[in-house]
Enzyme design. Sequence first.
Site, mmCIF file in Angstrom:
data_model
loop_
_atom_site.group_PDB
_atom_site.id
_atom_site.type_symbol
_atom_site.label_atom_id
_atom_site.label_comp_id
_atom_site.label_asym_id
_atom_site.label_seq_id
_atom_site.Cartn_x
_atom_site.Cartn_y
_atom_site.Cartn_z
ATOM 1 N N HIS A 137 0.846 -1.194 0.000
ATOM 2 C CA HIS A 137 0.000 0.000 0.000
ATOM 3 C C HIS A 137 0.882 1.244 0.000
ATOM 4 C CE1 HIS A 137 0.568 -1.424 4.154
ATOM 5 N NE2 HIS A 137 0.681 -0.147 4.482
HETATM 6 P P1 AMP Z 1 1.811 0.717 7.306
HETATM 7 O O1 AMP Z 1 2.577 1.040 8.523
HETATM 8 O O2 AMP Z 1 2.469 1.283 6.069
HETATM 9 O O3 AMP Z 1 1.503 -0.754 7.151
HETATM 10 O O4 AMP Z 1 0.439 1.506 7.418
HETATM 11 C C1 AMP Z 1 -0.809 0.877 7.540
HETATM 12 C C2 AMP Z 1 -1.888 1.924 7.481
HETATM 13 O O5 AMP Z 1 -3.145 1.265 7.454
HETATM 14 C C3 AMP Z 1 -1.901 2.867 8.676
HETATM 15 O O6 AMP Z 1 -1.815 4.210 8.214
HETATM 16 C C4 AMP Z 1 -3.246 2.579 9.355
HETATM 17 O O7 AMP Z 1 -3.828 3.738 9.899
HETATM 18 C C5 AMP Z 1 -4.066 2.021 8.219
HETATM 19 N N1 AMP Z 1 -5.129 1.106 8.605
HETATM 20 C C6 AMP Z 1 -5.093 0.153 9.565
HETATM 21 N N2 AMP Z 1 -6.260 -0.538 9.587
HETATM 22 C C7 AMP Z 1 -7.043 -0.012 8.617
HETATM 23 C C8 AMP Z 1 -8.359 -0.293 8.146
HETATM 24 N N3 AMP Z 1 -9.099 -1.273 8.673
HETATM 25 N N4 AMP Z 1 -8.853 0.459 7.146
HETATM 26 C C9 AMP Z 1 -8.109 1.460 6.606
HETATM 27 N N5 AMP Z 1 -6.861 1.771 7.000
HETATM 28 C C10 AMP Z 1 -6.331 1.050 7.993
#
Ligand code: AMP
Length: 222
Positions: A137
């Site tokens: 992502h």
């Molecule tokens: P990373 O550290 O790059 O894996 O970031 C993961 C991102 O996913 C973080 O910014 C979280 O706030 C976001 N996140 C976690 N759970 C969800 C969810 N259920 N829906 C949307 N975003 C999420």
Amino acid sequence: MPRTALVHAQSALGPKKRADSSDTISANKRHKNTRSSNWADALLKFLDDPSDPAVVYVDDEVIAIKDKYPKAKHHFLVMPRDTKYRSAKDLTCDDLDLLRHMEGVANKLVHDNNENDDPTLEYRYGFHAVQSMNHLHMHVISQDFDSACLKNKKHWNSFTTTFFVPIEELIIAVEKGDADFSYRENRLKDGLKCHRCGRAQKTLPELKQHIANCDCDPFAKV
Ligand code: AMP
């Protein structure tokens, strides 16, 4: 500073498209049985379900959602829909068009979400050196960092140090055949400092107060 490190509002894509690729969905169904149901898999549910209200863009290859815990006024996640992309380490030279497409989708999100907002608001597009959530992502995040969800040093450093790998840096790494940035994990322990002027701050509340008033040139990032 790299050309796209800070991105002004601009439109790169045509109108929103809501189409499903049967190929991608079948491939994802094949992977479904291997998915576990822990919290780190929460992003996977969006890949096959563009009807979720969190989804702001979808096409055959890519889906974009609003981050559930935004660390700034505007915070989106852009993801390839194919579940084979677990992290940046899965990217090869064959995926460069996909990465550029993700960048184009990010440009569109910035354009569409900035219409009634400050036209000078800056954004960065990039990936965390070590993901906490499963599935590749790209963060698309405005640089105000004005959010109650930004709660600790780890959050701050994940977006303002080299732990945050800008899309153009990832593209170069993929071209060279090595997109493993996990050696940057220690950047999360760095001291707090302003992402604009570089001044050290003792606590997160002090840092937040500082960035709300920091009048440094936003393009003079240190
Ligand atoms: P990373 O550290 O790059 O894996 O970031 C993961 C991102 O996913 C973080 O910014 C979280 O706030 C976001 N996140 C976690 N759970 C969800 C969810 N259920 N829906 C949307 N975003 C999420």
